[in-house]
Design a protein around this motif. Structure first.
Motif, short mmCIF file in Angstrom:
data_model
loop_
_atom_site.label_atom_id
_atom_site.label_comp_id
_atom_site.label_asym_id
_atom_site.label_seq_id
_atom_site.Cartn_x
_atom_site.Cartn_y
_atom_site.Cartn_z
N PRO A 16 -23.43 -56.47 -11.04
CA PRO A 16 -24.37 -55.54 -10.40
C PRO A 16 -23.71 -54.19 -10.12
O PRO A 16 -22.48 -54.09 -9.99
N LYS A 17 -24.52 -53.16 -10.01
CA LYS A 17 -24.01 -51.81 -9.83
C LYS A 17 -23.18 -51.68 -8.56
O LYS A 17 -22.17 -50.98 -8.54
N LYS A 18 -23.58 -52.38 -7.49
CA LYS A 18 -22.83 -52.31 -6.23
C LYS A 18 -21.40 -52.80 -6.41
O LYS A 18 -20.47 -52.24 -5.83
N GLN A 19 -21.22 -53.84 -7.21
CA GLN A 19 -19.87 -54.36 -7.43
C GLN A 19 -19.05 -53.40 -8.29
O GLN A 19 -17.85 -53.24 -8.06
N LYS A 20 -19.68 -52.74 -9.24
CA LYS A 20 -18.97 -51.74 -10.05
C LYS A 20 -18.53 -50.57 -9.18
O LYS A 20 -17.41 -50.07 -9.32
N LEU A 21 -19.39 -50.15 -8.26
CA LEU A 21 -19.04 -49.06 -7.36
C LEU A 21 -17.93 -49.47 -6.40
O LEU A 21 -17.07 -48.65 -6.06
N THR A 22 -17.91 -50.73 -6.00
CA THR A 22 -16.84 -51.22 -5.14
C THR A 22 -15.51 -51.21 -5.87
O THR A 22 -14.48 -50.81 -5.31
N LEU A 23 -15.52 -51.63 -7.14
CA LEU A 23 -14.29 -51.57 -7.93
C LEU A 23 -13.82 -50.14 -8.10
O LEU A 23 -12.61 -49.86 -8.02
N LYS A 49 -15.99 -58.57 -1.25
CA LYS A 49 -17.22 -58.41 -2.03
C LYS A 49 -17.02 -58.71 -3.50
O LYS A 49 -17.94 -59.16 -4.18
N VAL A 50 -15.84 -58.41 -4.03
CA VAL A 50 -15.58 -58.60 -5.45
C VAL A 50 -14.46 -59.60 -5.69
O VAL A 50 -13.68 -59.48 -6.64
#
Length: 58
Positions: A16-23, A49-50
């Motif tokens: 999901p986009k939120k996880q990509k932004l967290t990375l 989260k990740v």
């Protein structure tokens, strides 16, 4: 405070986009990349989260 080393061990494809932004916020852009951060509550929350994509390296 103590520092922790975070390594991306799984691909961000199909996440999901939120996880990509967290990375991105952690500074992880590609596989097997290792970054070092202070072990404060905000960083530990992002790692939580990740947790399926990263590992903590000692």
């Amino acid at each position: 405070m103590a520092t922790i080393k975070i390594k991306q061990v799984r691909s961000r494809i199909k996440c999901p986009k939120k996880q990509k932004l967290t990375l991105d916020a952690l500074g992880l852009r590609k596989m097997n990349q290792i970054v070092e951060h202070e072990a404060n509550p905000s960083i530990l929350g992002m790692v939580e989260k990740v947790k399926h994509l990263v590992s903590i390296v000692e």
